[in-house]
Enzyme design. Sequence first.
Site, PDB file in Angstrom:
ATOM      1  N   GLY A  98       0.823  -1.230   0.000  1.00  0.00           N
ATOM      2  CA  GLY A  98       0.000   0.000   0.000  1.00  0.00           C
ATOM      3  C   GLY A  98       0.845   1.263   0.000  1.00  0.00           C
ATOM      4  O   GLY A  98       2.068   1.224   0.121  1.00  0.00           O
ATOM      5  N   GLY A 100       2.566   3.660   1.521  1.00  0.00           N
ATOM      6  CA  GLY A 100       3.107   3.829   2.873  1.00  0.00           C
ATOM      7  C   GLY A 100       3.620   5.230   3.132  1.00  0.00           C
ATOM      8  O   GLY A 100       3.884   5.598   4.282  1.00  0.00           O
ATOM      9  N   ARG A 101       3.800   5.991   2.045  1.00  0.00           N
ATOM     10  CA  ARG A 101       4.286   7.361   2.240  1.00  0.00           C
ATOM     11  C   ARG A 101       3.803   8.296   1.135  1.00  0.00           C
ATOM     12  O   ARG A 101       4.433   9.297   0.857  1.00  0.00           O
ATOM     13  CB  ARG A 101       5.806   7.388   2.326  1.00  0.00           C
ATOM     14  CG  ARG A 101       6.510   6.720   1.147  1.00  0.00           C
ATOM     15  CD  ARG A 101       7.972   7.015   1.215  1.00  0.00           C
ATOM     16  NE  ARG A 101       8.718   6.201   0.291  1.00  0.00           N
ATOM     17  CZ  ARG A 101       9.991   6.384   0.027  1.00  0.00           C
ATOM     18  NH1 ARG A 101      10.644   7.363   0.617  1.00  0.00           N
ATOM     19  NH2 ARG A 101      10.634   5.599  -0.808  1.00  0.00           N
ATOM     20  N   LYS A 124       4.367  12.430  -2.507  1.00  0.00           N
ATOM     21  CA  LYS A 124       5.197  11.313  -2.036  1.00  0.00           C
ATOM     22  C   LYS A 124       6.114  11.813  -0.924  1.00  0.00           C
ATOM     23  O   LYS A 124       6.832  12.797  -1.110  1.00  0.00           O
ATOM     24  CB  LYS A 124       6.028  10.753  -3.193  1.00  0.00           C
ATOM     25  CG  LYS A 124       6.923   9.584  -2.766  1.00  0.00           C
ATOM     26  CD  LYS A 124       7.552   8.910  -3.968  1.00  0.00           C
ATOM     27  CE  LYS A 124       8.502   7.810  -3.546  1.00  0.00           C
ATOM     28  NZ  LYS A 124       9.095   7.122  -4.705  1.00  0.00           N
ATOM     29  N   ARG A 194      -1.207   0.142  -9.895  1.00  0.00           N
ATOM     30  CA  ARG A 194      -0.082  -0.771 -10.154  1.00  0.00           C
ATOM     31  C   ARG A 194      -0.598  -2.196 -10.358  1.00  0.00           C
ATOM     32  O   ARG A 194      -1.736  -2.504  -9.972  1.00  0.00           O
ATOM     33  CB  ARG A 194       0.848  -0.758  -8.925  1.00  0.00           C
ATOM     34  CG  ARG A 194       1.404   0.615  -8.619  1.00  0.00           C
ATOM     35  CD  ARG A 194       1.418   0.890  -7.108  1.00  0.00           C
ATOM     36  NE  ARG A 194       1.690   2.309  -6.862  1.00  0.00           N
ATOM     37  CZ  ARG A 194       2.905   2.835  -6.774  1.00  0.00           C
ATOM     38  NH1 ARG A 194       3.958   2.039  -6.849  1.00  0.00           N
ATOM     39  NH2 ARG A 194       3.068   4.114  -6.584  1.00  0.00           N
ATOM     40  N   ASP A 267       4.663  -4.261  -7.391  1.00  0.00           N
ATOM     41  CA  ASP A 267       4.012  -3.039  -6.883  1.00  0.00           C
ATOM     42  C   ASP A 267       4.632  -1.790  -7.492  1.00  0.00           C
ATOM     43  O   ASP A 267       4.140  -0.686  -7.242  1.00  0.00           O
ATOM     44  CB  ASP A 267       4.080  -2.984  -5.353  1.00  0.00           C
ATOM     45  CG  ASP A 267       5.495  -3.125  -4.823  1.00  0.00           C
ATOM     46  OD1 ASP A 267       6.114  -4.181  -5.067  1.00  0.00           O
ATOM     47  OD2 ASP A 267       6.006  -2.187  -4.191  1.00  0.00           O
TER      48      ASP A 267
END
Length: 502
Positions: A98, A100-101, A124, A194, A267
């Site tokens: 997922g 994450g940032r 991001k 993705r 991913d």
Amino acid sequence: MNTPLPGHDLPQPGWHWRNSFAELGPDFYAPLAPQPLPQPYLVGHSAAAARLIDLTPAALQTPAWQDILAGNQLPAGGQPLASVYSGHQFGVWAGQLGDGRAILLGELAPQPGQPGVAQELQLKGSGLTPFSRMGDGRAVLRSSIREFLCSEAMHALDVPTTRALCIMGSDQPVYREQPETAAVVARMAPSFIRFGHFEHFCHTGQHAQLRQLADYVIDRFYPACRTDNRFGGNAYAALLQAVTGRTAQLMAQWQAIGFCHGVMNTDNMSILGLTIDYGPFQFLDAYDPGHICNHSDHQGRYAFHKQPGVAYWNLYCLGQALLPLIGEQEQAIAALETYKTLYPQAFAARMAAKLGFSQAPDGLQALVDEVLRLMAADRVDYTIFWRRLSHWARQPSLADTSVRDLFLDSAGIERWLLQFSEHVAQPASGFFADLMLRTNPKFVLRNHLGELAIQAARAKDFSVVAQLLDVLERPFDEHPAFEAYADFPPDWAGSIAISCSS
Ligand code: AMP
Ligand code: MG
């Protein structure tokens, strides 16, 4: 988790926020605002990327936009979120990953009748999300500059890629191997979906959501799949084929330009066939087919010459994930099989253009194989070779030693140059020296160039980021003032070590 922020009224006239990904529903994401970035400052911006959403550089630098791009204000009308996906990392099923940032702020769309393509805007490095796992949700200035410059450089090289609008920096410390500082890259793409998004819903048995996601992607980006009869009207097999085709094209472009991605996990594979997630990437300096640019890749899974094969492996994972929708395994395999012809064809076309031929001439493969063999044997600089050859080919003569001087095996390269000039001289060969100069860039974002921009930016001098961007946006032009950026890498370039997820 993150502080909710009041909305800011934007965007520019003629555009509005819409949130088609958010409309897929809560199974696809966690609604979430970015974490504010303390005392942000603009490190760099791309006027060309801004033009995609009709944003002028002046507007981008207004406090209203800067607040949004740092994650310190929300755009009114955006529905910020972190999406959930899974994936195979280094060939192993990694389960849920997922965003994450990264936070998707929303999607900027032109008003009906207005030209332009809707772009999702994603920050991001914008803080913790429910998918951060062991990470801190942040990105450092160093990797943000690399992603920003490379996104725009790839676009200028005509390689499909996510775009980068700007970098916002901050003095907030972020700890990696040593203390660094935080930055946020504002990225844009029509979609950040993705392969791993599909794998997630297949592997968790959420097949209704899998279908919803596939229908969304088809309707928005691959509508021709609904009428493609090659797979007996199976739109999901047609989607797999279409993604296979785009991925084959992308791999051919990476290989031809000498781009090594470094972390081709599923991913990090875009459903639109875009280059996505710039981490330990590298443009080749010396040509070494087995070059590994990611220092965490101990097995060399993502070595330069393995990229086309890895892409095929990743497409298989996508095919597996789409199987509940495709139904017939034979159709999935038939869709995937097309890679075996599409990739070599695309690569041959790219290499033909590098050699100046508008169409692949007879004997092209032997010519390409031989020159790559010679280059590998002598570790010849990839970009400089093609550029010098482009000039050499305007008036082919062995008296001009500019190409030969790059090789230890002078006899080998002279033999090859003679063969090449015979092809060039053939009537109706479709050879254009100008095509070579438009295909073989003078400037690519070598690691050491990125490093120069990073070092200056750490000292709050952002002029090198801007200069490099300016050169890389027109990589086929001469830029006499920046000759040094086209030179061989210095000795210290070899000591730059870059791993995943910084
Ligand atoms: P990458 O190798 O950058 O493609 O990242 C793989 C996964 O790790 C993705 O789910 C990322 O969102 C996550 N990730 C990478 N770096 C961080 C970080 N600093 N904080 C939180 N998650 C991260
Ligand atoms: Mg990633």
